[in-house]
Design a protein around this motif. Sequence first.
Motif, PDB file in Angstrom:
ATOM      1  N   LYS A 170     -69.324  73.797  70.604  1.00  0.00           N
ATOM      2  CA  LYS A 170     -70.248  74.376  69.284  1.00  0.00           C
ATOM      3  C   LYS A 170     -69.828  73.642  68.117  1.00  0.00           C
ATOM      4  CE  LYS A 170     -70.406  78.713  71.825  1.00  0.00           C
ATOM      5  NZ  LYS A 170     -71.606  78.871  72.253  1.00  0.00           N
ATOM      6  N   LEU A 171     -68.697  73.182  68.065  1.00  0.00           N
ATOM      7  CA  LEU A 171     -68.343  72.516  66.941  1.00  0.00           C
ATOM      8  C   LEU A 171     -69.124  71.160  66.768  1.00  0.00           C
ATOM      9  CD1 LEU A 171     -66.652  72.193  64.297  1.00  0.00           C
ATOM     10  CD2 LEU A 171     -64.774  71.362  65.583  1.00  0.00           C
ATOM     11  N   ASP A 172     -69.174  70.568  67.900  1.00  0.00           N
ATOM     12  CA  ASP A 172     -69.936  69.330  67.920  1.00  0.00           C
ATOM     13  C   ASP A 172     -71.509  69.609  67.494  1.00  0.00           C
ATOM     14  OD1 ASP A 172     -67.835  67.832  68.876  1.00  0.00           O
ATOM     15  OD2 ASP A 172     -68.399  67.785  70.889  1.00  0.00           O
ATOM     16  N   PHE A 173     -72.000  70.521  68.052  1.00  0.00           N
ATOM     17  CA  PHE A 173     -73.233  71.047  67.583  1.00  0.00           C
ATOM     18  C   PHE A 173     -73.574  71.181  66.002  1.00  0.00           C
ATOM     19  CE2 PHE A 173     -76.728  74.123  66.729  1.00  0.00           C
ATOM     20  CZ  PHE A 173     -77.940  73.329  67.251  1.00  0.00           C
ATOM     21  N   ILE A 174     -72.253  72.094  65.600  1.00  0.00           N
ATOM     22  CA  ILE A 174     -72.360  72.434  64.142  1.00  0.00           C
ATOM     23  C   ILE A 174     -72.372  70.940  63.355  1.00  0.00           C
ATOM     24  CG2 ILE A 174     -71.100  73.319  62.270  1.00  0.00           C
ATOM     25  CD1 ILE A 174     -70.122  75.477  64.572  1.00  0.00           C
ATOM     26  N   GLY A 175     -71.297  70.053  63.799  1.00  0.00           N
ATOM     27  CA  GLY A 175     -71.449  68.696  63.272  1.00  0.00           C
ATOM     28  C   GLY A 175     -72.341  68.090  63.104  1.00  0.00           C
ATOM     29  N   GLU A 176     -73.208  68.013  64.408  1.00  0.00           N
ATOM     30  CA  GLU A 176     -74.502  67.262  64.579  1.00  0.00           C
ATOM     31  C   GLU A 176     -75.595  67.818  63.847  1.00  0.00           C
ATOM     32  OE1 GLU A 176     -77.845  66.054  67.957  1.00  0.00           O
ATOM     33  OE2 GLU A 176     -75.910  67.172  68.451  1.00  0.00           O
ATOM     34  N   SER A 177     -75.795  69.223  63.585  1.00  0.00           N
ATOM     35  CA  SER A 177     -76.816  69.893  62.724  1.00  0.00           C
ATOM     36  C   SER A 177     -76.576  69.522  61.016  1.00  0.00           C
ATOM     37  CB  SER A 177     -76.532  71.366  62.736  1.00  0.00           C
ATOM     38  OG  SER A 177     -76.683  71.736  64.247  1.00  0.00           O
ATOM     39  N   PHE A 178     -75.344  69.683  60.765  1.00  0.00           N
ATOM     40  CA  PHE A 178     -75.054  69.235  59.432  1.00  0.00           C
ATOM     41  C   PHE A 178     -75.198  67.704  59.095  1.00  0.00           C
ATOM     42  CE2 PHE A 178     -72.524  68.672  55.459  1.00  0.00           C
ATOM     43  CZ  PHE A 178     -73.141  69.927  54.794  1.00  0.00           C
ATOM     44  N   ASP A 179     -74.824  66.785  59.983  1.00  0.00           N
ATOM     45  CA  ASP A 179     -74.851  65.245  59.806  1.00  0.00           C
ATOM     46  C   ASP A 179     -76.558  65.240  59.657  1.00  0.00           C
ATOM     47  OD1 ASP A 179     -72.264  64.788  59.749  1.00  0.00           O
ATOM     48  OD2 ASP A 179     -72.486  64.005  61.957  1.00  0.00           O
ATOM     49  N   SER A 180     -77.275  65.820  60.439  1.00  0.00           N
ATOM     50  CA  SER A 180     -78.886  65.494  60.453  1.00  0.00           C
ATOM     51  C   SER A 180     -79.441  65.968  59.051  1.00  0.00           C
ATOM     52  CB  SER A 180     -79.656  66.369  61.422  1.00  0.00           C
ATOM     53  OG  SER A 180     -79.500  67.792  61.232  1.00  0.00           O
ATOM     54  N   VAL A 181     -78.794  66.792  58.339  1.00  0.00           N
ATOM     55  CA  VAL A 181     -79.494  67.236  56.903  1.00  0.00           C
ATOM     56  C   VAL A 181     -78.675  66.706  55.693  1.00  0.00           C
ATOM     57  CG1 VAL A 181     -80.315  69.338  58.115  1.00  0.00           C
ATOM     58  CG2 VAL A 181     -78.215  69.471  56.777  1.00  0.00           C
ATOM     59  N   LYS A 182     -77.683  65.715  56.289  1.00  0.00           N
ATOM     60  CA  LYS A 182     -77.075  65.217  54.910  1.00  0.00           C
ATOM     61  C   LYS A 182     -77.933  64.500  54.015  1.00  0.00           C
ATOM     62  CE  LYS A 182     -72.199  64.697  56.684  1.00  0.00           C
ATOM     63  NZ  LYS A 182     -71.329  63.702  57.081  1.00  0.00           N
ATOM     64  N   GLY A 183     -78.785  63.677  54.713  1.00  0.00           N
ATOM     65  CA  GLY A 183     -79.813  62.935  53.726  1.00  0.00           C
ATOM     66  C   GLY A 183     -80.713  63.782  52.962  1.00  0.00           C
ATOM     67  N   TRP A 184     -81.213  64.683  53.496  1.00  0.00           N
ATOM     68  CA  TRP A 184     -82.064  65.536  52.785  1.00  0.00           C
ATOM     69  C   TRP A 184     -81.277  66.307  51.484  1.00  0.00           C
ATOM     70  CZ3 TRP A 184     -82.348  70.903  51.354  1.00  0.00           C
ATOM     71  CH2 TRP A 184     -83.344  71.424  51.231  1.00  0.00           C
ATOM     72  N   MET A 185     -80.134  66.743  51.913  1.00  0.00           N
ATOM     73  CA  MET A 185     -79.361  67.561  50.825  1.00  0.00           C
ATOM     74  C   MET A 185     -78.961  66.479  49.878  1.00  0.00           C
ATOM     75  SD  MET A 185     -76.456  70.049  52.870  1.00  0.00           S
ATOM     76  CE  MET A 185     -77.109  71.459  53.540  1.00  0.00           C
ATOM     77  N   SER A 186     -78.450  65.270  49.878  1.00  0.00           N
ATOM     78  CA  SER A 186     -78.236  64.240  49.198  1.00  0.00           C
ATOM     79  C   SER A 186     -79.319  63.914  48.176  1.00  0.00           C
ATOM     80  CB  SER A 186     -77.860  62.927  49.938  1.00  0.00           C
ATOM     81  OG  SER A 186     -77.407  62.183  48.800  1.00  0.00           O
ATOM     82  N   ASN A 187     -80.458  63.738  49.031  1.00  0.00           N
ATOM     83  CA  ASN A 187     -81.891  63.548  48.145  1.00  0.00           C
ATOM     84  C   ASN A 187     -82.108  64.704  47.304  1.00  0.00           C
ATOM     85  OD1 ASN A 187     -84.418  61.926  47.529  1.00  0.00           O
ATOM     86  ND2 ASN A 187     -85.219  64.040  48.250  1.00  0.00           N
ATOM     87  N   LEU A 188     -81.781  65.820  47.374  1.00  0.00           N
ATOM     88  CA  LEU A 188     -82.027  67.215  46.722  1.00  0.00           C
ATOM     89  C   LEU A 188     -81.196  67.007  45.386  1.00  0.00           C
ATOM     90  CD1 LEU A 188     -83.750  69.839  46.754  1.00  0.00           C
ATOM     91  CD2 LEU A 188     -81.422  70.955  47.574  1.00  0.00           C
ATOM     92  N   VAL A 189     -79.906  66.673  45.784  1.00  0.00           N
ATOM     93  CA  VAL A 189     -78.885  66.660  44.550  1.00  0.00           C
ATOM     94  C   VAL A 189     -79.122  65.616  43.779  1.00  0.00           C
ATOM     95  CG1 VAL A 189     -76.469  66.130  44.296  1.00  0.00           C
ATOM     96  CG2 VAL A 189     -76.952  67.577  45.943  1.00  0.00           C
ATOM     97  N   THR A 190     -79.429  64.454  44.460  1.00  0.00           N
ATOM     98  CA  THR A 190     -79.622  63.417  43.270  1.00  0.00           C
ATOM     99  C   THR A 190     -81.269  63.395  42.771  1.00  0.00           C
ATOM    100  OG1 THR A 190     -80.491  62.023  45.248  1.00  0.00           O
ATOM    101  CG2 THR A 190     -78.294  61.622  44.727  1.00  0.00           C
ATOM    102  N   SER A 191     -82.312  63.826  43.202  1.00  0.00           N
ATOM    103  CA  SER A 191     -83.346  63.932  42.655  1.00  0.00           C
ATOM    104  C   SER A 191     -83.580  64.967  41.495  1.00  0.00           C
ATOM    105  CB  SER A 191     -84.327  63.958  43.695  1.00  0.00           C
ATOM    106  OG  SER A 191     -84.228  65.491  44.320  1.00  0.00           O
ATOM    107  N   HIS A 192     -82.579  65.846  41.479  1.00  0.00           N
ATOM    108  CA  HIS A 192     -82.805  66.984  40.528  1.00  0.00           C
ATOM    109  C   HIS A 192     -81.418  66.720  39.557  1.00  0.00           C
ATOM    110  CE1 HIS A 192     -85.607  68.560  43.441  1.00  0.00           C
ATOM    111  NE2 HIS A 192     -86.014  68.921  42.393  1.00  0.00           N
TER     112      HIS A 192
END
Length: 292
Positions: A214-236
Amino acid sequence: MSKPIQQLVDELPSSNLTVSMLKALDFVAPGEWQNTIGFVNTIKTVTGEDDEDLIQQIGERAIYLFNDRSQGYQTALWLYQTVDSTDKALGAAVLANKIGGSIPLLGFLNSVTPKAEKAQTIDLTLKLVAEVVAFCQINGIPGDSIGDFVASLGEYSGESLIRMVALVCVDGLIPLGPNFINKALNGINPQDLAQNSTYQSMKDSIPGHNDAGKLDFIGESFDSVKGWMSNLVTSHNLTPQTITGNLQNFMQFSEDKLDYLGAFLDVATNYYEHTGTQTLARRLIERAVAEI
């Protein structure tokens, strides 16, 4: 579910600390979120209908779909509620103290204890996983369909978008700082996860055969949205300071107590449950209209 969906939507507050916080985050997604409340009003807002008979039919069909346990709607709502199920007594005290205008929090901030950074990052990632699994439940797809979730994230709008904005701002930047994306799950092991009460409540809904899986799945889920989160932070140009600057439109607090502010917002708001209920109602109504 202890309450029917129509009651939950009817009972959504028009004004409280959660609503004020979400409105303060409008600068990140201008005009995206309107606090639509009331079941009939939500049907009218989503469909644009004013025919009472048709509204009644849509409502009945939406309620039927929600009550159908073979669908994933109740599980999705339970997930939204579970990740927000911290003690709300402190928030209630603030609301009793003052509604409307600016809420002085200096005294209340001393009443909360910030979580350790490790616990805070686990909570952040569990909220993200709740979003992934709830998305899959609502859309009737396997709970480990991370790719489908990531593909849809770019289309997020309204209450779903403001929920993800709040996740980044309130559970990421404020308590963990600008480097929160890289801090998440750093050094977290299955034993750490097993000691988290939120995880214990929702672990049966998380894909994986055991805590490590389950920790692997949680890590995979978070890794998959790092780009989206980073873009939200930098673009605003999001920083803890830009966020707190907007929060100070309705709350008074000291800038040197951001870790306490993060802890306070955690116990005093339920933005996941509030916007999750709105998301679920919208999806139910949209499906009901399509089927009618």
